[in-house]
Design an enzyme around this catalytic site. Structure first.
Site, PDB file in Angstrom:
ATOM      1  N   GLU A 263       0.874  -1.177   0.000  1.00  0.00           N
ATOM      2  CA  GLU A 263       0.000   0.000   0.000  1.00  0.00           C
ATOM      3  C   GLU A 263       0.907   1.221   0.000  1.00  0.00           C
ATOM      4  OE1 GLU A 263      -3.081  -0.249  -0.408  1.00  0.00           O
ATOM      5  OE2 GLU A 263      -3.650  -2.246   0.282  1.00  0.00           O
ATOM      6  N   CYS A 297      -2.588   8.727   2.531  1.00  0.00           N
ATOM      7  CA  CYS A 297      -2.285   8.227   1.187  1.00  0.00           C
ATOM      8  C   CYS A 297      -3.432   8.505   0.243  1.00  0.00           C
ATOM      9  CB  CYS A 297      -1.948   6.736   1.219  1.00  0.00           C
ATOM     10  SG  CYS A 297      -3.140   5.741   2.116  1.00  0.00           S
TER      11      CYS A 297
END
Length: 523
Positions: A263, A297
């Site tokens: 990720e 993110c």
């Protein structure tokens, strides 16, 4: 303001804490201070893992796995249910600690803990749904089926921006699948990791489970991190962080044929069309770009606005940015806290200088605040800039509250469906023309625009939204992205499969031994 010492006491945080847990606490390497970005003061310290302590921890984690994997999955789910309940009890304190150590506002800190609770609930349900398929064999009196077995020890490497949720997203699912986890948290947020591990330790003690299934190693990336990703005893590594880190982990783990869930970075955009509800879009953009001080993110980093509404949208955003209260994240009125450290502030100011050098225009913000409550030097004003998508700095992810605005289309609304579709294709091309592919959104009330955005020719991201922002993922949907974002997925309908190994079984209940594909061998 919160009772800081009371919070630390209730979470079992001392002035100096051992940073390794493998059923027992240890840690004899050099001391690591956790410095709060709120005021620059040390919250507490941890002693880090030596290489020998790391090896001892993985051995303990393996032993715990060998017994844990034989527990029925619903019983494993019960332990995770108890973990979720324990997190409910500590939600406010743990949320405050996240705010103190990472800098996100109290509401977001508690929201992160709620994600942990939600993923525990989700994992409990999955513990009774680890399904395998049955298949018809081509051989008479044979039965075929597939089943899923626990994988082993799962390594979890988490980033500072979600210091507790990333661990829970992985460890809760991994646990119901029968695995043990070893967690290496960010060195910028070690205290929240200590608190979570202590909560998990007590749950394991109360339920009679070996607590080493939730192991912890805090240590340097150059030693402990490298040992973890090279360790063949760890068949899978789930890592959250930068693209640079992901390249390294993917290379090392892949070379030993291990698995990864990566990720990594995002460069998330919202397309705002001429058919958008601008009030809704403005609210979503401000939360997505300013929330967590732009350190998600999934933070909104680029706005691709139709030229017919670009000026109006920009003015709305400038007005909204003026109302953002910046300050101590523990204060209820604060909407944006500090960046994680002075290094992040430097990245922020460097990015703004690059925007100017490449020909961009700073519309607001970009200052570093100092003095008084801003004495830590980690507070900045969120920035909005007019740019072009092809600017080198726009192609990168700056982990800070910088919002880039660019336009597409003409100054008038499209006159017919063909023109609308042509302009939408241009916006989508601009949207996709970055190396990252995590989260995306379009704001429009027009079905031609929204459906094109969601089509195979639309957004190339792992997450594509309509009329909501880029941040705020729910645990029910798979989370992750494409391209430099790493391709990994956490949570979602079949997320558990990543934490297990699939086995195909064939049972012959006849007295013959027929071969597949009609092969005849001998008499």
């Amino acid at each position: 303001m919160s009772d800081i010492q009371g919070i630390l006491n209730r979470l079992g945080i001392e002035a100096v804490n051992p940073g390794v847990f493998n059923g027992e606490w240890m840690g004899s390497e050099s001391k690591l201070d956790s410095v709060s970005p709120i005021d620059g003061k040390v919250i507490a310290s941890v002693t880090q893992s030596t290489e020998e302590e790391y090896d001892k921890s993985i051995a303990a984690c393996q032993r715990a796995f060998h017994s844990w994997r034989m527990e029925p999955a619903p019983k494993r789910g019960e332990v995770v249910r108890q973990l979720g309940n324990a997190l409910r009890v500590h939600k406010k304190d743990l949320g405050s600690l996240v705010a103190m150590e990472m800098g996100k506002i109290q509401a977001e800190g508690e929201g992160e803990v709620q994600e942990m609770i939600d993923i525990c609930d989700f994992a409990v349900g999955l513990s009774r749904q680890l399904y395998g398929l049955t298949m018809h064999s081509e051989r008479p009196l044979h039965r075929m089926y597939e089943q899923w077995h626990p994988l082993g020890v799962v390594g979890v490497i988490s980033a500072f921006n979600f210091p507790v949720a990333v661990w829970a997203w992985n460890s809760a699912l991994s646990a119901v699948c029968g695995n043990a986890t070893v967690w290496k948290p960010s060195s910028k947020t070690p205290i929240t990791a200590i608190a979570c591990t202590r909560i998990a330790q007590k749950v394991c003690h109360d339920t009679g489970v070996d607590p080493a299934i939730f192991s912890l190693v805090i240590g340097r990336g150059s030693t402990i991190g490298e040992k973890l990703i090279n360790d063949t005893r760890i068949p899978m590594v789930s890592a959250t962080g930068s693209c640079r880190m992901g390249y390294r982990i993917g290379e090392v783990v892949g070379k030993r044929l291990g698995r990864t869930i990566l990720e990594l970075g995002g460069n998330n955009a919202i397309i705002v069309t001429s058919h958008a509800d601008l009030e809704m879009a403005t609210r979503a953009i401000v939360f997505g770009s300013v929330g967590t001080a732009g350190q998600r993110c999934t933070s909104t980093r680029r706005i691709i606005a139709h030229e017919s509404i670009r000026k109006d949208l920009t003015n709305r955003l400038l007005s909204a940015y003026k109302q953002v209260k910046i300050g101590n994240p523990l204060n209820e009125s604060t909407l944006m806290g500090p960046l994680i450290d002075k290094g992040a502030v430097k990245d922020f100011t460097n990015a703004i200088e690059r925007v100017k050098k490449e020909g961009g225009e700073i519309l607001c913000g970009g200052e570093v605040l100092s003095g008084g409550e801003y004495e830590s030097g980690c507070y900045v004003t969120p920035c909005i800039a007019n740019v072009k998508n092809e600017f080198a700095i726009v192609q990168e992810e700056t982990f800070a509250p910088i919002l880039y605005i660019m336009g597409y289309g003409s100054a008038q609304k499209p006159a017919d469906p063909a023109a609308l579709q042509a302009e939408t294709r241009d916006a989508i091309r601009m949207h996709n023309n970055v190396p990252q592919g995590l989260s995306s959104s379009v704001f429009s009330q027009n079905i031609l625009e929204t459906e094109m955005f969601l089509s195979a020719a639309g957004s190339d991201c792992g997450i594509a939204n309509v009329n909501i922002g880029t941040s705020g993922a729910e645990i029910g949907g798979a989370f992750g992205g494409e391209k430099e974002t790493g391709g990994g997925r956490e949570s979602g309908s079949d997320c558990w499969k990543a934490y297990m190994r699939r086995q195909t079984n064939t049972i012959n209940w006849s007295t013959e031994l027929p071969l597949a594909q009609g092969i005849k061998f001998g008499d």
